[in-house]
Design a protein around this motif. Structure first.
Motif, short mmCIF file in Angstrom:
data_model
loop_
_atom_site.label_atom_id
_atom_site.label_comp_id
_atom_site.label_asym_id
_atom_site.label_seq_id
_atom_site.Cartn_x
_atom_site.Cartn_y
_atom_site.Cartn_z
N HIS A 80 -8.14 -1.64 -13.29
CA HIS A 80 -6.98 -2.00 -14.12
C HIS A 80 -6.32 -3.29 -13.65
O HIS A 80 -6.54 -3.73 -12.52
CB HIS A 80 -5.95 -0.87 -14.09
CG HIS A 80 -5.47 -0.56 -12.70
ND1 HIS A 80 -6.02 0.43 -11.93
CD2 HIS A 80 -4.53 -1.14 -11.93
CE1 HIS A 80 -5.42 0.45 -10.75
NE2 HIS A 80 -4.52 -0.50 -10.72
N HIS A 82 -2.28 -4.73 -13.21
CA HIS A 82 -0.87 -4.30 -13.25
C HIS A 82 -0.17 -5.14 -14.31
O HIS A 82 -0.36 -6.35 -14.36
CB HIS A 82 -0.20 -4.48 -11.89
CG HIS A 82 -0.80 -3.60 -10.83
ND1 HIS A 82 -0.78 -3.91 -9.50
CD2 HIS A 82 -1.44 -2.40 -10.93
CE1 HIS A 82 -1.38 -2.95 -8.81
NE2 HIS A 82 -1.81 -2.03 -9.66
N GLU A 89 -0.29 -5.19 -4.30
CA GLU A 89 -0.59 -3.82 -3.87
C GLU A 89 -1.32 -3.86 -2.54
O GLU A 89 -2.01 -4.83 -2.25
CB GLU A 89 -1.48 -3.21 -4.95
CG GLU A 89 -1.94 -1.83 -4.67
CD GLU A 89 -2.47 -1.15 -5.93
OE1 GLU A 89 -2.91 -1.84 -6.86
OE2 GLU A 89 -2.45 0.07 -5.97
N TYR A 91 -4.06 -1.67 -0.12
CA TYR A 91 -5.00 -0.55 0.03
C TYR A 91 -5.28 -0.37 1.52
O TYR A 91 -5.54 -1.35 2.22
CB TYR A 91 -6.34 -0.87 -0.65
CG TYR A 91 -6.42 -0.62 -2.15
CD1 TYR A 91 -5.30 -0.34 -2.92
CD2 TYR A 91 -7.66 -0.68 -2.78
CE1 TYR A 91 -5.41 -0.13 -4.30
CE2 TYR A 91 -7.78 -0.48 -4.16
CZ TYR A 91 -6.64 -0.20 -4.91
OH TYR A 91 -6.76 0.00 -6.26
N HIS A 127 -8.38 -4.83 -10.40
CA HIS A 127 -9.09 -4.28 -9.24
C HIS A 127 -9.78 -2.97 -9.58
O HIS A 127 -9.28 -2.17 -10.37
CB HIS A 127 -8.16 -4.10 -8.04
CG HIS A 127 -6.79 -3.64 -8.39
ND1 HIS A 127 -5.85 -4.46 -9.00
CD2 HIS A 127 -6.17 -2.43 -8.26
CE1 HIS A 127 -4.74 -3.79 -9.21
NE2 HIS A 127 -4.90 -2.54 -8.79
N HIS A 149 0.16 0.03 -15.55
CA HIS A 149 -1.31 -0.05 -15.45
C HIS A 149 -1.91 -0.38 -16.81
O HIS A 149 -1.64 0.32 -17.79
CB HIS A 149 -1.88 1.28 -14.92
CG HIS A 149 -1.49 1.56 -13.51
ND1 HIS A 149 -0.30 2.14 -13.16
CD2 HIS A 149 -2.16 1.33 -12.34
CE1 HIS A 149 -0.23 2.25 -11.84
NE2 HIS A 149 -1.35 1.77 -11.32
#
Ligand code: 6PG
Ligand code: NI
Length: 176
Positions: A80, A82, A89, A91, A127, A149
């Motif tokens: 998706h 953002h 973000e 991870y 991503h 999203h």
């Protein structure tokens, strides 16, 4: 003053699993269009699960992608963008071996990652996470709760696909 943190509020692997506010299970039938040869399958395996915890302005999600392939293509998330243009973000990888595809305009980059590593995903890059190993590939994502999203890219597909070749992975152009 030092504050004692209630253990149940800590962001951790177990917290994400035991105290989530949302649980999503994605089976092949929910995302067959993401795989180049998805519709040929007669089984409907779970591809991945997400346990999300929304905590005021911040959210944390635990994703576990099962090991497996559909028509030679490794199990992966839908992927998706953002919708908030300022939303980045983080991870943090907890288990297994994976590939993170990030895409913006006509640029698509693949980053190989493993347990213990942390990745920053900048705003405006789509991503997708791919399990290229033979164990569960899992990670925590931390992001602002209002990122939004947009899954349109999962229908068009990313520019690259990860397929299995001689026990490893290889990236191919997505001919859609
Ligand atoms: C997010 C994160 C992450 C992601 C899951 C599932 O923005 O919330 O990127 O938690 O949502 O790994 O991937 P899909 O959202 O692409 O299905
Ligand atoms: Ni995201």
């Amino acid at each position: 003053m030092l504050q004692v943190v209630d253990k149940s509020r800590l962001i951790s692997h177990s917290f994400a699993l035991t105290s989530h506010t949302k649980h999503v299970v994605r089976k092949l039938s929910d995302m067959a269009f993401c795989f180049s040869r998805g519709l040929a399958e007669d089984k409907d395996p779970i591809i991945y699960e997400v346990f999300e915890n929304q905590m005021r302005d911040l959210s944390c999600a635990f994703t576990r992608i099962l090991p497996g392939k559909i028509g030679g293509e490794f199990f992966m998330t839908k992927g998706h963008f953002h919708t908030d243009e300022d939303a980045s973000e983080i991870y943090h990888f907890l288990s297994g071996r994976g590939l993170i595809l990030i895409q913006k305009d006509n640029k698509c980059k693949a980053l190989e990652v493993e347990e213990g590593q942390t990745l920053y995903i900048p705003p405006l890059w789509a991503h997708r996470a791919i399990n290229i190993g033979n164990k569960v590939f899992s990670f925590l994502a931390v992001y602002r709760s209002n990122v939004g999203h947009d899954f349109d890219i999962s229908k068009k597909g990313f520019l690259k696909i990860a397929v299995s070749k001689k026990g490893k992975y290889c990236l191919k152009d997505n001919k859609g």
